[in-house]
Write an enzyme that holds these catalytic residues in place. Structure first.
Site, PDB file in Angstrom:
ATOM      1  CD  GLU A  74      46.752  34.034  43.910  1.00  0.00           C
ATOM      2  OE1 GLU A  74      47.452  34.681  44.184  1.00  0.00           O
ATOM      3  OE2 GLU A  74      45.573  33.779  44.280  1.00  0.00           O
TER       4      GLU A  74
ATOM      5  CD  GLU B 297      49.608  39.642  42.815  1.00  0.00           C
ATOM      6  OE1 GLU B 297      48.192  39.100  43.167  1.00  0.00           O
ATOM      7  OE2 GLU B 297      50.592  40.158  43.940  1.00  0.00           O
TER       8      GLU B 297
ATOM      9  CB  THR C 115      56.739  35.195  40.862  1.00  0.00           C
ATOM     10  OG1 THR C 115      58.021  34.972  42.094  1.00  0.00           O
ATOM     11  CG2 THR C 115      56.562  36.009  39.917  1.00  0.00           C
ATOM     12  CG  ASN C 116      53.203  34.540  47.010  1.00  0.00           C
ATOM     13  OD1 ASN C 116      53.678  33.910  47.041  1.00  0.00           O
ATOM     14  ND2 ASN C 116      52.344  36.285  48.063  1.00  0.00           N
TER      15      ASN C 116
ATOM     16  NE  ARG D 122      55.726  28.102  49.563  1.00  0.00           N
ATOM     17  CZ  ARG D 122      54.412  28.790  50.600  1.00  0.00           C
ATOM     18  NH1 ARG D 122      53.667  28.961  50.223  1.00  0.00           N
ATOM     19  NH2 ARG D 122      53.818  26.969  51.879  1.00  0.00           N
TER      20      ARG D 122
ATOM     21  N   GLY E  52      46.294  48.276  50.381  1.00  0.00           N
ATOM     22  CA  GLY E  52      47.146  47.499  50.318  1.00  0.00           C
ATOM     23  C   GLY E  52      48.640  48.313  50.516  1.00  0.00           C
TER      24      GLY E  52
END
Length: 279
Positions: A104, A108, A118-119, A128, A193
Site C-alpha cells: 500500500e 491519510e 503517509t505510509n 514507514r 484506533g
C-alpha cells in the site's frame, strides 16, 4: 492503460491536467461501499463521501495498475473532529479483507485539523509512517495529492511540491513495491484506533474528491517488463530521481512541516533510514 490528455512537466515533477471527458469518475472508478453515503454528480466530476455513526463510504478503481502517475484533488471535511480518516491510496488488499500483510502507498488525514500521514507497506504492516502538518487548511479548498510510482522511486507530492521519496534500494536489501495495486478513496471511523474520539455532534462529515484522471500501466496481466520499460512516460529520466532544486525544496518543506518520521524513531527505524541513496 489510462491516458491523460495533457501532461505538463514542472521542474521535472509532474503536474497533471485533463479535460472533462477523460477526467470523469466513471472512466476509471466505481462505487465501493457506503450506500447512500456515497454520491457522484451527474457529470462524474465530483464525488462526496459521507461519514456518520451508521457508515463511512469509499470508491475504487476498476482496474489494477503497476507503476504510473496517480493523483486526486481532495477537500477533507470541514467540521472539527478527531477519530476519522479521510484517505487516498493504492493497495492490493481485496475489498472485503481486514488489514493483514499487504502492499500500500497512502495519504491519510487523521481527523480534520490538517494532520496528514503517509505510509508505505511492502508485504507487511507498514510502519514507514511520516506525518505532516500542512502549510494550508485542507478543509477549506481542494488540493492535489500525487504519487509517482515507478521502478526507481516512489514520490509523494502535494500541490506539485515533493514531500517524500522512497528510492528503490533492492540492491541494498531493502524491499520495494512492484506488485499491481488498485486505487481507493475512503472516509471511515478510526475512533477505536489511535486517532482520538469522534465528535459525533458535528456529523455528518463530508469529504470531496475531484480530478480523477491519471496515467498508469494496467497491471491486470502483471506485465512487469512492459510497465517498467524505458518507453513508459513515468520511467523517463526526469522521473527517476529528484533534481538538486527539488531536493532542496523538499528539504525546506520537510524541515518546516514534517512532525514525525519513522527514521527518527529507534523502535521503528528500518534499513533504508541509514542509506545515503535514500533520496
Amino acid at each position: 492503460m489510462a491516458f491523460l490528455v495533457v501532461i505538463t512537466i514542472v521542474l521535472g515533477v509532474f503536474c497533471l491536467q485533463t479535460n472533462a471527458i477523460n477526467n470523469s469518475f466513471y472512466e476509471y472508478y466505481s462505487y465501493l461501499w457506503g450506500n447512500d453515503h456515497f454520491s457522484v454528480d451527474s457529470q462524474g466530476t465530483e464525488v462526496q463521501l459521507k461519514l456518520d455513526k451508521s457508515s463511512g463510504a469509499g470508491f475504487r478503481s476498476k482496474l489494477d495498475y503497476q507503476f504510473g502517475m496517480f493523483h486526486i484533488r481532495m477537500k477533507i471535511p470541514d467540521k472539527k473532529t478527531e477519530g476519522i480518516v479521510t484517505s487516498f491510496y493504492l493497495t492490493d488488499l481485496m475489498d472485503s479483507m481486514h488489514p493483514i500483510d499487504h502492499i500500500e502507498l497512502n495519504y491519510e488525514f487523521i481527523g480534520t485539523n490538517g494532520t496528514m500521514r503517509t505510509n508505505i507497506y511492502d508485504n507487511d504492516m507498514g510502519h514507514r509512517i511520516q506525518v505532516f502538518n500542512l502549510w494550508f487548511d485542507p478543509t477549506q479548498d481542494y488540493h492535489t495529492y500525487e504519487i509517482l510510482w515507478n521502478n526507481y522511486q516512489i514520490l509523494y507530492m502535494v500541490d506539485g511540491i515533493p514531500i517524500r521519496v522512497f528510492k528503490n534500494n533492492t540492491a541494498e536489501g531493502v524491499a520495494y513495491v512492484t506488485k499491481p495495486m488498485h486505487i481507493e478513496g475512503t472516509i471511515w471511523d478510526n475512533s477505536t484506533g489511535s486517532s482520538g474520539a469522534v465528535n459525533w455532534s458535528n456529523a455528518p462529515f463530508v469529504a470531496h474528491f475531484q480530478d480523477f484522471g491519471f496515467y498508469a500501466c494496467s497491471g491486470q496481466a502483471n506485465n512487469f517488463s512492459q510497465c517498467a520499460s524505458d518507453g513508459q512516460l513515468w520511467n523517463q529520466p526526469s522521473y527517476r530521481q529528484l533534481t538538486d532544486s527539488q531536493k532542496q525544496q523538499m528539504a525546506d518543506y520537510r524541515k518546516k512541516y514534517l512532525t514525525y518520521d519513522y527514521c527518527w524513531d529507534q523502535s521503528a527505524r528500518k534499513k533504508e533510514c541509514s542509506l545515503s541513496s535514500a533520496v
